[in-house]
Design a protein around this motif. Structure first.
Motif, PDB file in Angstrom:
ATOM      1  N   GLY A  92       1.474  -1.155  -0.108  1.00  0.00           N
ATOM      2  CA  GLY A  92      -0.050   0.285   0.027  1.00  0.00           C
ATOM      3  C   GLY A  92       1.163   1.543   0.344  1.00  0.00           C
ATOM      4  O   GLY A  92       0.584   2.031  -1.044  1.00  0.00           O
ATOM      5  N   VAL A  93       1.979   1.357   0.603  1.00  0.00           N
ATOM      6  CA  VAL A  93       2.873   2.385   0.589  1.00  0.00           C
ATOM      7  C   VAL A  93       3.351   2.632  -0.496  1.00  0.00           C
ATOM      8  O   VAL A  93       3.252   3.924  -1.140  1.00  0.00           O
ATOM      9  CB  VAL A  93       3.672   1.586   1.941  1.00  0.00           C
ATOM     10  CG1 VAL A  93       4.846   3.224   1.445  1.00  0.00           C
ATOM     11  CG2 VAL A  93       3.160   2.649   3.505  1.00  0.00           C
ATOM     12  N   SER A 146     -12.212   3.105   6.985  1.00  0.00           N
ATOM     13  CA  SER A 146     -10.603   3.576   6.702  1.00  0.00           C
ATOM     14  C   SER A 146     -10.855   3.997   5.330  1.00  0.00           C
ATOM     15  O   SER A 146      -9.862   4.796   4.972  1.00  0.00           O
ATOM     16  CB  SER A 146      -9.901   1.304   6.202  1.00  0.00           C
ATOM     17  OG  SER A 146     -10.076   1.390   7.539  1.00  0.00           O
ATOM     18  N   PHE A 147     -11.658   4.125   3.974  1.00  0.00           N
ATOM     19  CA  PHE A 147     -11.353   4.468   2.820  1.00  0.00           C
ATOM     20  C   PHE A 147     -11.888   6.021   3.477  1.00  0.00           C
ATOM     21  O   PHE A 147     -11.558   6.793   2.910  1.00  0.00           O
ATOM     22  CB  PHE A 147     -12.699   3.820   1.844  1.00  0.00           C
ATOM     23  CG  PHE A 147     -11.866   2.560   1.250  1.00  0.00           C
ATOM     24  CD1 PHE A 147     -11.237   1.713   1.813  1.00  0.00           C
ATOM     25  CD2 PHE A 147     -13.924   1.893   1.671  1.00  0.00           C
ATOM     26  CE1 PHE A 147     -10.855   0.820   0.973  1.00  0.00           C
ATOM     27  CE2 PHE A 147     -13.332   0.203   2.022  1.00  0.00           C
ATOM     28  CZ  PHE A 147     -11.769  -0.223   0.856  1.00  0.00           C
ATOM     29  N   ASN A 176      -5.340   0.352  -3.278  1.00  0.00           N
ATOM     30  CA  ASN A 176      -5.432  -0.819  -2.176  1.00  0.00           C
ATOM     31  C   ASN A 176      -6.226  -1.828  -1.899  1.00  0.00           C
ATOM     32  O   ASN A 176      -6.035  -2.512  -0.971  1.00  0.00           O
ATOM     33  CB  ASN A 176      -5.425   0.515  -0.852  1.00  0.00           C
ATOM     34  CG  ASN A 176      -3.428   1.205  -0.964  1.00  0.00           C
ATOM     35  OD1 ASN A 176      -2.654   0.334  -1.660  1.00  0.00           O
ATOM     36  ND2 ASN A 176      -3.238   2.766  -0.540  1.00  0.00           N
ATOM     37  N   PHE A 177      -7.791  -1.081  -2.276  1.00  0.00           N
ATOM     38  CA  PHE A 177      -9.040  -2.122  -1.538  1.00  0.00           C
ATOM     39  C   PHE A 177      -8.034  -3.730  -2.473  1.00  0.00           C
ATOM     40  O   PHE A 177      -8.010  -4.659  -2.019  1.00  0.00           O
ATOM     41  CB  PHE A 177     -10.260  -2.035  -1.424  1.00  0.00           C
ATOM     42  CG  PHE A 177     -10.631  -2.843  -1.816  1.00  0.00           C
ATOM     43  CD1 PHE A 177     -11.409  -3.187  -0.546  1.00  0.00           C
ATOM     44  CD2 PHE A 177     -11.649  -3.319  -2.882  1.00  0.00           C
ATOM     45  CE1 PHE A 177     -12.480  -3.762  -0.225  1.00  0.00           C
ATOM     46  CE2 PHE A 177     -12.925  -4.150  -2.973  1.00  0.00           C
ATOM     47  CZ  PHE A 177     -13.379  -4.664  -1.600  1.00  0.00           C
ATOM     48  N   LEU A 183      -4.531 -10.155  -1.386  1.00  0.00           N
ATOM     49  CA  LEU A 183      -3.663 -10.865  -0.345  1.00  0.00           C
ATOM     50  C   LEU A 183      -4.236 -11.524   0.893  1.00  0.00           C
ATOM     51  O   LEU A 183      -3.616 -12.521   0.870  1.00  0.00           O
ATOM     52  CB  LEU A 183      -2.988  -9.440   0.413  1.00  0.00           C
ATOM     53  CG  LEU A 183      -1.841  -8.968  -0.743  1.00  0.00           C
ATOM     54  CD1 LEU A 183      -1.252  -7.959   0.644  1.00  0.00           C
ATOM     55  CD2 LEU A 183      -0.731  -9.720  -0.601  1.00  0.00           C
ATOM     56  N   SER A 184      -5.351 -11.282   1.095  1.00  0.00           N
ATOM     57  CA  SER A 184      -6.508 -12.001   1.974  1.00  0.00           C
ATOM     58  C   SER A 184      -6.850 -12.923   1.764  1.00  0.00           C
ATOM     59  O   SER A 184      -7.183 -13.776   2.174  1.00  0.00           O
ATOM     60  CB  SER A 184      -7.323 -11.005   2.199  1.00  0.00           C
ATOM     61  OG  SER A 184      -8.914 -11.744   3.248  1.00  0.00           O
TER      62      SER A 184
END
Length: 195
Positions: A92-93, A146-147, A176-177, A183-184
């Motif tokens: 994300g960074v 978070s968004f 990022n979502f 990844l999840s």
């Protein structure tokens, strides 16, 4: 309770105060962070306690949910959660920083670190709840906050041309979502394939 690990100041009360301000008064929080140093140790000192507590509650939630008392699966599930958030943060960074240049701004890794780390807070909190009480999976929707936090933070911290700011924020949130979702799913598949 305060711990020092090689220059990292980890204070429970400080983290609770930051989370409270971030959740309840995001504009004020981001204005404070704009003027503060967002170096790597500060971010790690913020995220590390979350990750440790998350791993613990996921382990406990999985361990007591099972009929057999094997420790392997709950341990792997806890490691999966840590990996998910660490990788989501790192990737994300990277994308948050790279997209700044794409939309006409100057890259700023410190800003990207702050945005991603603090925006992950609602997802971390929700994951703690669902990790301990898996049957409460419906509260996962609260992680979408978070968004909003990212949106408010990016408007405050990122300097972009006026006509490109909203596009940058929207595209970065979507990227990022997607990264977090990918990844999840990937880590869940790997866990299930192993176990």
């Amino acid at each position: 309770m305060r711990q020092n690990f090689e220059g990292m100041d980890i204070s429970f009360s400080k983290i609770v105060a930051e989370v409270k301000q971030l959740i309840l008064k995001p504009s004020e929080f981001w204005q404070e962070k704009k003027n503060s140093d967002g170096d790597r140790t500060t971010i790690i000192a913020y995220l590390l306690p979350f990750l440790l507590v998350l791993a613990l509650v996921v382990f406990v939630g999985e361990f007591f949910k099972r009929t057999d008392f094997f420790i392997e699966y709950p341990l792997l599930k806890a490691v999966r959660e840590i990996l998910l958030f660490v990788l989501a943060y790192i990737i994300g960074v990277y994308f948050t920083n790279e997209l700044i240049k794409t939309f006409g701004g100057e890259k700023d890794i410190q800003t990207a670190r702050k945005l991603v780390a603090y925006s992950l807070t609602p997802l971390l909190l929700v994951s703690m709840i669902t990790g301990l009480f898996p049957f409460l999976y419906v509260v996962d929707i609260l992680g979408m906050y978070s968004f909003y936090l990212f949106w408010v933070g990016a408007k405050e911290l990122v300097t972009l041309p006026e006509n490109k700011a909203h596009s940058y924020i929207l595209i970065t949130i979507v990227v990022n979502f997607f990264v977090f979702s990918f990844l999840s799913i990937l880590l869940s598949k790997l866990l299930n394939a192993y176990y």
